[in-house]
Every structure is written in structure tokens, then in C-alpha cells.
Scaffold this motif. Structure first.
Motif, PDB file in Angstrom:
ATOM      1  N   LYS A 137       0.961  -1.093  -0.024  1.00 48.79           N
ATOM      2  CA  LYS A 137       0.047   0.188  -0.092  1.00 48.79           C
ATOM      3  C   LYS A 137       0.910   1.213  -0.016  1.00 48.79           C
ATOM      4  CE  LYS A 137      -3.949  -2.090   2.274  1.00 48.79           C
ATOM      5  NZ  LYS A 137      -4.832  -1.989   3.550  1.00 48.79           N
ATOM      6  N   GLU A 138       2.261   1.220   0.175  1.00 49.17           N
ATOM      7  CA  GLU A 138       3.076   2.297   0.016  1.00 49.17           C
ATOM      8  C   GLU A 138       4.306   1.958  -0.699  1.00 49.17           C
ATOM      9  OE1 GLU A 138       5.145   2.455   4.321  1.00 49.17           O
ATOM     10  OE2 GLU A 138       3.107   2.842   4.359  1.00 49.17           O
TER      11      GLU A 138
ATOM     12  N   GLN B 124      -3.177  -1.444  -7.402  1.00 52.38           N
ATOM     13  CA  GLN B 124      -4.084  -0.873  -6.519  1.00 52.38           C
ATOM     14  C   GLN B 124      -5.595  -0.789  -7.277  1.00 52.38           C
ATOM     15  OE1 GLN B 124      -2.888  -0.063  -3.707  1.00 52.38           O
ATOM     16  NE2 GLN B 124      -0.725  -0.535  -4.579  1.00 52.38           N
TER      17      GLN B 124
ATOM     18  N   TRP C 174      -2.165   9.116  -1.649  1.00 49.27           N
ATOM     19  CA  TRP C 174      -1.605  10.450  -1.108  1.00 49.27           C
ATOM     20  C   TRP C 174      -0.176  10.136  -1.644  1.00 49.27           C
ATOM     21  CZ3 TRP C 174      -3.464   9.788   4.803  1.00 49.27           C
ATOM     22  CH2 TRP C 174      -4.759  10.226   4.925  1.00 49.27           C
TER      23      TRP C 174
ATOM     24  N   GLU D  67       6.837  10.095  -1.001  1.00 50.09           N
ATOM     25  CA  GLU D  67       6.007   8.775  -0.205  1.00 50.09           C
ATOM     26  C   GLU D  67       5.111   8.916  -1.047  1.00 50.09           C
ATOM     27  OE1 GLU D  67       6.135   9.438   3.812  1.00 50.09           O
ATOM     28  OE2 GLU D  67       8.314   8.988   4.117  1.00 50.09           O
TER      29      GLU D  67
ATOM     30  N   HIS E 213       1.171   6.899  -0.967  1.00 49.13           N
ATOM     31  CA  HIS E 213       0.318   5.764   0.191  1.00 49.13           C
ATOM     32  C   HIS E 213      -1.001   5.461  -0.449  1.00 49.13           C
ATOM     33  CE1 HIS E 213       2.917   6.516   3.624  1.00 49.13           C
ATOM     34  NE2 HIS E 213       3.243   7.215   3.121  1.00 49.13           N
ATOM     35  N   LYS E 214      -1.580   4.373  -0.641  1.00 45.70           N
ATOM     36  CA  LYS E 214      -2.926   4.046  -0.949  1.00 45.70           C
ATOM     37  C   LYS E 214      -3.703   4.198   0.198  1.00 45.70           C
ATOM     38  CE  LYS E 214      -6.592   1.092  -1.430  1.00 45.70           C
ATOM     39  NZ  LYS E 214      -7.175   0.143  -0.677  1.00 45.70           N
ATOM     40  N   HIS E 215      -4.629   5.218   0.306  1.00 45.80           N
ATOM     41  CA  HIS E 215      -5.496   5.435   1.559  1.00 45.80           C
ATOM     42  C   HIS E 215      -6.679   4.614   1.606  1.00 45.80           C
ATOM     43  CE1 HIS E 215      -7.389   7.672   4.658  1.00 45.80           C
ATOM     44  NE2 HIS E 215      -8.347   8.038   3.871  1.00 45.80           N
ATOM     45  N   ASP E 216      -6.785   3.912   2.860  1.00 46.68           N
ATOM     46  CA  ASP E 216      -8.015   2.862   2.743  1.00 46.68           C
ATOM     47  C   ASP E 216      -9.358   3.671   2.989  1.00 46.68           C
ATOM     48  OD1 ASP E 216      -6.420   0.609   2.575  1.00 46.68           O
ATOM     49  OD2 ASP E 216      -5.890   0.539   4.636  1.00 46.68           O
TER      50      ASP E 216
END
Length: 387
Positions: A289-290, A317, A324, A382, A384-387
Motif C-alpha cells: 500500500k505504500e 491498486q 496520497w 512517499e 500511499h494508498k488510502h483505505d
């Protein structure tokens, strides 16, 4: 008024299955041209108030950018060609009102060495703009100027090196030359590429060449190069790389390179030669996820390898996910510059996602920060995939 040598001769290469587009320089300086020498040396032509000069920069090291004294032998200097091997530059130099020349330089991997000179043709130019492209064998010169029988503002003309001198320039005539300005000529594989002005914009065209003359009607180069409502340059070809410059209405000049993306080949798994008991099912590994992309000092653009890694991460993803993106700068340099670099790293990566993954409908949010530590690990973005 000082006559400025105006040329933006840029690159074309054949398309491959996957290509990576990189913005190698973004500036509000008047970037008139750039080329790639020896595989990793970028050479830029910059117009300044007191003339026009050549700058160099090692690709991937923006801190190495500087005016190259050895190439600037005149008040006006411009790239007009290179040899087939790509380790030799042809540079127009205007020393004064009466002295113009073509200087030849060879790149030995560490510095430029001047190896010769040729005269530049004498003519009465009725335009303040002038440009040229010299063929790799140094025998064909295509000139941008306003000479006899001009069709408009700036036309393209042909001159040949014959018996130790340049022949009288010949106008390419219609349909290449029009009432608009035609400039930035470049010839590769029997095709002529040039830029044609259209109002405040400019677009790149191509036309077949036969016996050094255009043969047919020009066609507009594909939309990837010709960004609408912008001023776009022509082509150069260096191997499989394409180079061009786009100036947007905000006055920003961006130098692009399009090249084949690195191919990642998965390892070959040999079949097990004997029958074994089925393994106990294991839970699937969680999808990453990151990830992070690191940068050199003051760099704001990804490398081709980093772009490929980002593409692989995004492929895992879900469509429509919120991503993000946070850019960081380390503690080296003035506060304003550090904040700007951190912000640009995030913004440029966001633009990459929106351009090359538009079909995935990602929602991209950005932020930036300056870290109190120094080094490559602190110069990063960085993701990030936000949940």
C-alpha cells in the motif's frame, strides 16, 4: 537590435511498445534548444539579454548544470547539428557583425575539444530570427531566415557545400513555406521536421525528403509532441530517444525526452520434476500500500526506472483508489528552495499519475515537507494508498 540565432532542433525516434516520457528541465529561462551527447550529457541553448549561450548538464544530476565556456566562442551561439555517432557537436557562433562560423567540437567523455571550423554562408537576412541544421556529413545546410522570395516571415532554405563553399540558398517553396514562420529544421531518415508558428502557438510538422528537397505536403506530428495551445518544437533523433520542448502560456519551457521504458522480465520458474504433496494453502501476501521514490540533490523528476516501479505499484491498486503523495526535501539549501523542491517533487509525480494512469480514475492528494536531516533518504516522495 541584436539578431538572435533562433533554432530549436529536436528529436524523433520510432515508437516502441512502452515508452517513458521524462521532463528533464522545467524553466522560465528562454530555452531555445537542447540535445543529448554521448548518451548522458544534456546540452541546452539559452537566450539571454546579452546574447545566446550553451549550457551543459549530466543527465540525472541537475546540480551539474552550468554554462560551458569551451562551446561559447561568440556572442550568439547555437546548436545546429551533430555527427552520426553522437559524440560531436556542430555549433554556430556569431563573433561580431562580420564574423560568423560553424565550430566543430568532439566530446571525449569529460570535456569538449574543438576539432575544426567551417564558414557560415553570407547573405542578407530580412528577419531578426535565424536558424540552421547541418547534416551529419557537414555537406547540407538547411537555414531558417527571411531571404529572397520569402513566402512569409521566416522560411526554410537549402544550401550545399560545393567546391569549398556554400551554394546560394534555395527556398523550399510551398507547401512547406507559408505566410507563417517556419523554423527549427531537422532531417532524419529522409524526412524533414520543422516547427510552424500559428498565432501565439507553434506545432511540429514533417514532410518526406527526396534529393535534399521536400517531396509532398507536410503533416502535423502526433499529439503527444504537439500539445495544444502551446508552443512546441521540432524533432531530433538520437537512437531510440525523442527530444522536444514545449512552452506553455505561463512562460514555462519544458524539455522532454521520450524513450523506451525498461522491461522487467519475471524469473523463469522451472517445473518440479517429481510429484509432491500439495502444499498447505497459505494466505495471500497483502498488496503493498505504500512505496517511495528517492531523488538526487535538487532533482524533481523521476528516472525511467522509478517510473517503471511506480507503474507496477499502481497496477496493484484498485481503480478509483485515493493515492496520497507527499514530497520531501532534505536540510541542504535555502528555506525557500527546499520548500519549492519538496512541493514540485509531489506535484510532478501527481501529474505523471494523472497523465499515464488516467483510465484508473485515481484520486491523488499531495502535500510536502522539509526534513531536518540530509542525504538521499531525506530527498524522496512517499506514495500511499488510502483505505
Amino acid at each position: 537590435m541584436k539578431r538572435i540565432f533562433y533554432t530549436i532542433a529536436i528529436l524523433l525516434s520510432s515508437w516502441t511498445v512502452t515508452n517513458a516520457q521524462t521532463a528533464v528541465r522545467e524553466t522560465k529561462d528562454n530555452l531555445a534548444d537542447f540535445s543529448l551527447i554521448g548518451g548522458d550529457l544534456l546540452v541546452y541553448t539559452i537566450k539571454e539579454n546579452n546574447g545566446q549561450f550553451l549550457y551543459i548538464e549530466k543527465r540525472g544530476d541537475q546540480a551539474s548544470y552550468h554554462k560551458e565556456v569551451s562551446l561559447n566562442g561568440g556572442a550568439v551561439n547555437a546548436l545546429i547539428g551533430s555527427n552520426a555517432a553522437g559524440d560531436e557537436l556542430y555549433v554556430y557562433q556569431k563573433v561580431d557583425r562580420k564574423q560568423e562560423r560553424i565550430a566543430i567540437y568532439r566530446w571525449d567523455g569529460t570535456s569538449f575539444q574543438k576539432t575544426g571550423e567551417k564558414p557560415f554562408p553570407k547573405f542578407r537576412n530580412h528577419s531578426y530570427n535565424m536558424g540552421a541544421h547541418l547534416s551529419p556529413d557537414q555537406n547540407t545546410l538547411i537555414i531558417t531566415a527571411g531571404l529572397r522570395k520569402t513566402k512569409g516571415y521566416d522560411d526554410l532554405y537549402l544550401s550545399k557545400w560545393e567546391k569549398g563553399k556554400w551554394s546560394k540558398p534555395v527556398n523550399f517553396d510551398k507547401p512547406v513555406n507559408t505566410r507563417e514562420s517556419e523554423f527549427a529544421p531537422f532531417v532524419v531518415n529522409d524526412s524533414l521536421f520543422f516547427t510552424q508558428k500559428s498565432g501565439d502557438n507553434g506545432y511540429v510538422f514533417s514532410v518526406p525528403m527526396s534529393a535534399s528537397m521536400p517531396n509532398g505536403a507536410p503533416t502535423k506530428v502526433r499529439s503527444l509532441i504537439n500539445k495544444e495551445n502551446a508552443f512546441n518544437a521540432g524533432y531530433k533523433r538520437i537512437g531510440e530517444k525523442q527530444l522536444w520542448i514545449t512552452r506553455t502560456p505561463d512562460g514555462v519551457h519544458t524539455a522532454y525526452i521520450l524513450e523506451p521504458a525498461p522491461i522487467i522480465v519475471p524469473p523463469v520458474v522451472e517445473p518440479t520434476p517429481e510429484v509432491v504433496a500439495a502444499p498447505t494453502p497459505q494466505p495471500e501476501a497483502p498488496v503493498a500500500k505504500e512505496m517511495a521514490v528517492n531523488y538526487g540533490l535538487n532533482e524533481v523528476f523521476m528516472t525511467s526506472a522509478d517510473a517503471a516501479s511506480l507503474d507496477a505499484f499502481l497496477a496493484l491498486q484498485p481503480t478509483g483508489a485515493t493515492i496520497w503523495v507527499k514530497g520531501y526535501s532534505d536540510s541542504i539549501g535555502p528555506d525557500k528552495a527546499k520548500k519549492s523542491v519538496a512541493r514540485k517533487r509531489a506535484e510532478f509525480l501527481k501529474k505523471y499519475i494523472e497523465r499515464y494512469h488516467a483510465d484508473r480514475s485515481f484520486k491523488v492528494e499531495t502535500s510536502s515537507d522539509v526534513l531536518g536531516t540530509a542525504g538521499r533518504d531525506s530527498r524522496r516522495v512517499e506514495i500511499h494508498k488510502h483505505d
